[in-house]
Enzyme design. Structure first.
Site, PDB file in Angstrom:
ATOM      1  N   ARG A  59       0.892  -1.168   0.015  1.00 18.07           N
ATOM      2  CA  ARG A  59      -0.073  -0.120   0.108  1.00 18.07           C
ATOM      3  C   ARG A  59       0.829   1.165  -0.152  1.00 18.07           C
ATOM      4  O   ARG A  59       2.138   1.197   0.152  1.00 18.07           O
ATOM      5  CB  ARG A  59      -1.173  -0.140   1.112  1.00 18.07           C
ATOM      6  CG  ARG A  59      -0.011  -0.397   2.480  1.00 18.07           C
ATOM      7  CD  ARG A  59      -0.689   0.425   3.591  1.00 18.07           C
ATOM      8  NE  ARG A  59      -0.429   1.728   3.590  1.00 18.07           N
ATOM      9  CZ  ARG A  59       0.778   2.157   3.892  1.00 18.07           C
ATOM     10  NH1 ARG A  59       1.855   1.712   4.088  1.00 18.07           N
ATOM     11  NH2 ARG A  59       0.598   3.704   3.926  1.00 18.07           N
ATOM     12  N   ALA A  61       0.898   5.015  -2.052  1.00 22.52           N
ATOM     13  CA  ALA A  61       0.897   5.356  -3.617  1.00 22.52           C
ATOM     14  C   ALA A  61       2.144   4.931  -4.434  1.00 22.52           C
ATOM     15  O   ALA A  61       2.013   4.175  -5.301  1.00 22.52           O
ATOM     16  CB  ALA A  61       0.666   6.967  -3.653  1.00 22.52           C
ATOM     17  N   ARG A  96      -7.184  -0.730  -7.030  1.00 19.20           N
ATOM     18  CA  ARG A  96      -7.350   0.467  -5.993  1.00 19.20           C
ATOM     19  C   ARG A  96      -7.427   1.708  -7.065  1.00 19.20           C
ATOM     20  O   ARG A  96      -6.475   2.012  -7.792  1.00 19.20           O
ATOM     21  CB  ARG A  96      -6.284   0.730  -5.088  1.00 19.20           C
ATOM     22  CG  ARG A  96      -6.243  -0.343  -3.621  1.00 19.20           C
ATOM     23  CD  ARG A  96      -5.397   0.095  -2.674  1.00 19.20           C
ATOM     24  NE  ARG A  96      -6.330   0.945  -2.059  1.00 19.20           N
ATOM     25  CZ  ARG A  96      -5.549   1.456  -0.943  1.00 19.20           C
ATOM     26  NH1 ARG A  96      -4.398   1.105  -0.699  1.00 19.20           N
ATOM     27  NH2 ARG A  96      -6.150   2.562  -0.225  1.00 19.20           N
ATOM     28  N   ASP A 248      -1.689  10.622  -2.528  1.00 23.70           N
ATOM     29  CA  ASP A 248      -1.848   9.706  -3.380  1.00 23.70           C
ATOM     30  C   ASP A 248      -2.235  10.137  -4.661  1.00 23.70           C
ATOM     31  O   ASP A 248      -2.121   9.455  -5.879  1.00 23.70           O
ATOM     32  CB  ASP A 248      -3.321   8.890  -2.873  1.00 23.70           C
ATOM     33  CG  ASP A 248      -2.931   8.121  -1.762  1.00 23.70           C
ATOM     34  OD1 ASP A 248      -2.592   8.729  -0.515  1.00 23.70           O
ATOM     35  OD2 ASP A 248      -2.552   6.772  -1.995  1.00 23.70           O
ATOM     36  N   ASN A 258      -5.144  12.879  -0.109  1.00 26.44           N
ATOM     37  CA  ASN A 258      -4.443  11.666   0.813  1.00 26.44           C
ATOM     38  C   ASN A 258      -5.185  11.086   1.540  1.00 26.44           C
ATOM     39  O   ASN A 258      -6.454  11.504   1.624  1.00 26.44           O
ATOM     40  CB  ASN A 258      -3.334  12.700   1.549  1.00 26.44           C
ATOM     41  CG  ASN A 258      -2.330  11.780   2.182  1.00 26.44           C
ATOM     42  OD1 ASN A 258      -1.670  10.915   1.765  1.00 26.44           O
ATOM     43  ND2 ASN A 258      -1.757  12.098   3.624  1.00 26.44           N
ATOM     44  N   LYS A 259      -4.559  10.594   2.571  1.00 23.69           N
ATOM     45  CA  LYS A 259      -5.639   9.665   3.410  1.00 23.69           C
ATOM     46  C   LYS A 259      -6.446  10.476   4.248  1.00 23.69           C
ATOM     47  O   LYS A 259      -6.152  11.538   4.514  1.00 23.69           O
ATOM     48  CB  LYS A 259      -4.509   8.899   4.377  1.00 23.69           C
ATOM     49  CG  LYS A 259      -5.074   7.963   5.506  1.00 23.69           C
ATOM     50  CD  LYS A 259      -6.065   7.162   4.967  1.00 23.69           C
ATOM     51  CE  LYS A 259      -5.398   5.882   4.082  1.00 23.69           C
ATOM     52  NZ  LYS A 259      -6.405   5.101   3.198  1.00 23.69           N
TER      53      LYS A 259
END
Ligand code: MRU
Length: 375
Positions: A59, A61, A96, A248, A258-259
């Site tokens: 996991r 990016a 993903r 990402d 991003n997250k």
């Protein structure tokens, strides 16, 4: 990264003898087992690679990009026909949706492989995948150098320990080596700076609490894990000198995806005058997108909200439920921080104001970071 006196990357090719033939496989560190178990998994096919990406054994990016490149190489082992490569590409692209590095790597592999005759494609694929992995390491080292200069400038004004807050895991586990957001931290620590990292736990999957904490501990960097809601309070107390996060996908206009939860940290940082940096390798910039609404945001399984995994007091790993049975749960995996909240984007080419990312196009090597549409 050094683990138990041994140098590791997060992904590497394996050549094993089988029936008198050299068989290529790919090894990964299974990140779903960390921090409690160190497990290396060997992958044999593009389907297995796509599954490892989907299940988040690999996991982050940049690592997703390198994994997809090796996935294409694995696919070419069986057949490198146009049809088989296209099917492999589709399988990986569906794994993903948000990290653009995946598409970037698959497109680059397709171009490389289809430029040569079928019998040569497999060999070219393994070479190109290795090159993508090596480039990622060099890119992150450069991000580390540029980020270090920012941290040194901040430290010059503060004759005390520098406190950096980070969200999720954008360290070496999220890349092939070094990390993006954590590369400047490692560079600063290795240069003898007194640094400390506030690690957001990063619900629902806890990549901060389980992965960032684990890798900072391995490197010896002082850190403290905090719950996701603590950052604003710490900033109000003057306990955060800067925030550094990974990404990402970044639009060409400098919006940073991003997250989930990153946006709230950026809002709190802006309100408290804390610099907010995004560490971004250029393969994470989507030159095709100017409007953040066009970024596909991954919706993950609601079970990640309902359940928490960890080690029980009896030493066994366990998953426990935290919501009442029958609760509805929504699980958007990423959010977008608007460019106006980003102080600077740290790339391998230097630091850019988010609105000036386009300047990179004047120096970027189009064969390494190809631009596929109007920009
Ligand atoms: O869902 P994940 O764990 O793959 O999300 C990772 C992140 O959001 C990272 O911050 C991002 O990929 C940058 S990694 C260098």
């Amino acid at each position: 990264m050094n683990i138990g006196q041994q140098q590791f990357r997060t992904i590497w090719p394996l050549i094993q003898e089988e029936g008198g033939h050299a068989l290529h496989r790919v090894a990964i560190i299974d990140q779903t087992a960390l921090p409690h178990e160190w497990r290396i998994v060997t992958l044999d096919s593009v389907q297995q690679m796509a599954d490892a990406i989907r299940r988040m054994q690999v996991r982050g990016a940049p690592l997703i990009g390198a994994a997809a490149a090796y996935g294409m190489a694995l696919a070419s082992r069986h057949s490198a026909s146009d049809g088989n490569l296209q099917a492999a590409a589709s399988c990986l692209l569906a794994s993903r949706p948000t990290a653009v590095n995946l598409r970037w790597a698959v497109e680059r592999m397709m171009r490389k492989m289809t430029a040569v005759a079928e019998p040569l494609r497999c060999e070219h694929a393994w070479r190109e995948a290795a090159q993508i992995a090596d480039e990622d390491v060099r890119i992150n080292q450069a991000i580390g150098r540029h980020g270090l200069a920012l941290l040194q400038a901040l430290a010059a004004d503060r004759p005390r320990r520098l406190n950096i807050l980070t969200h999720c895991n954008a360290g070496w586990l999220a890349t092939v080596d070094w990390g993006t957001a954590l590369a400047p931290v490692y560079a600063a620590f290795d240069a003898g700076m007194d640094v400390h990292v506030w690690v957001d736990e990063t619900r629902p999957r806890n990549q901060g609490a389980s992965l960032t904490a684990w890798e900072l501990q391995r490197h010896g960097v002082p850190y403290t894990v905090v719950c996701d809601n603590a950052g604003g309070r710490l900033m109000q107390q003057g306990k955060v000198d800067c925030v550094i996060v990974g990404a990402d996908r970044v639009t060409r206009t400098g919006d940073v995806c991003n997250k989930i939860g990153t946006y709230l940290k950026a809002l709190a940082a802006a309100d408290n005058g804390v610099p907010f940096y995004a560490a971004v390798p250029t393969p994470t910039i989507d030159w095709q997108i100017a409007d953040a609404k066009d970024i596909p945001i991954e919706e993950r399984d609601a079970d990640e909200i309902h359940m928490v995994a960890g080690r029980a007091e009896n030493g066994c790993t366990a998953r426990v439920r935290v919501t009442p049975e029958g609760s509805a749960a929504a699980n958007p995996a990423f959010d977008v921080t608007p460019a106006r909240l980003v102080t600077s984007v740290i790339t391998e080419h230097g630091c850019y104001a988010p609105g000036r990312l386009g300047d990179i196009l004047q120096i970027v090597d189009a064969t390494i970071n190809p631009i596929t549409s109007n920009h």
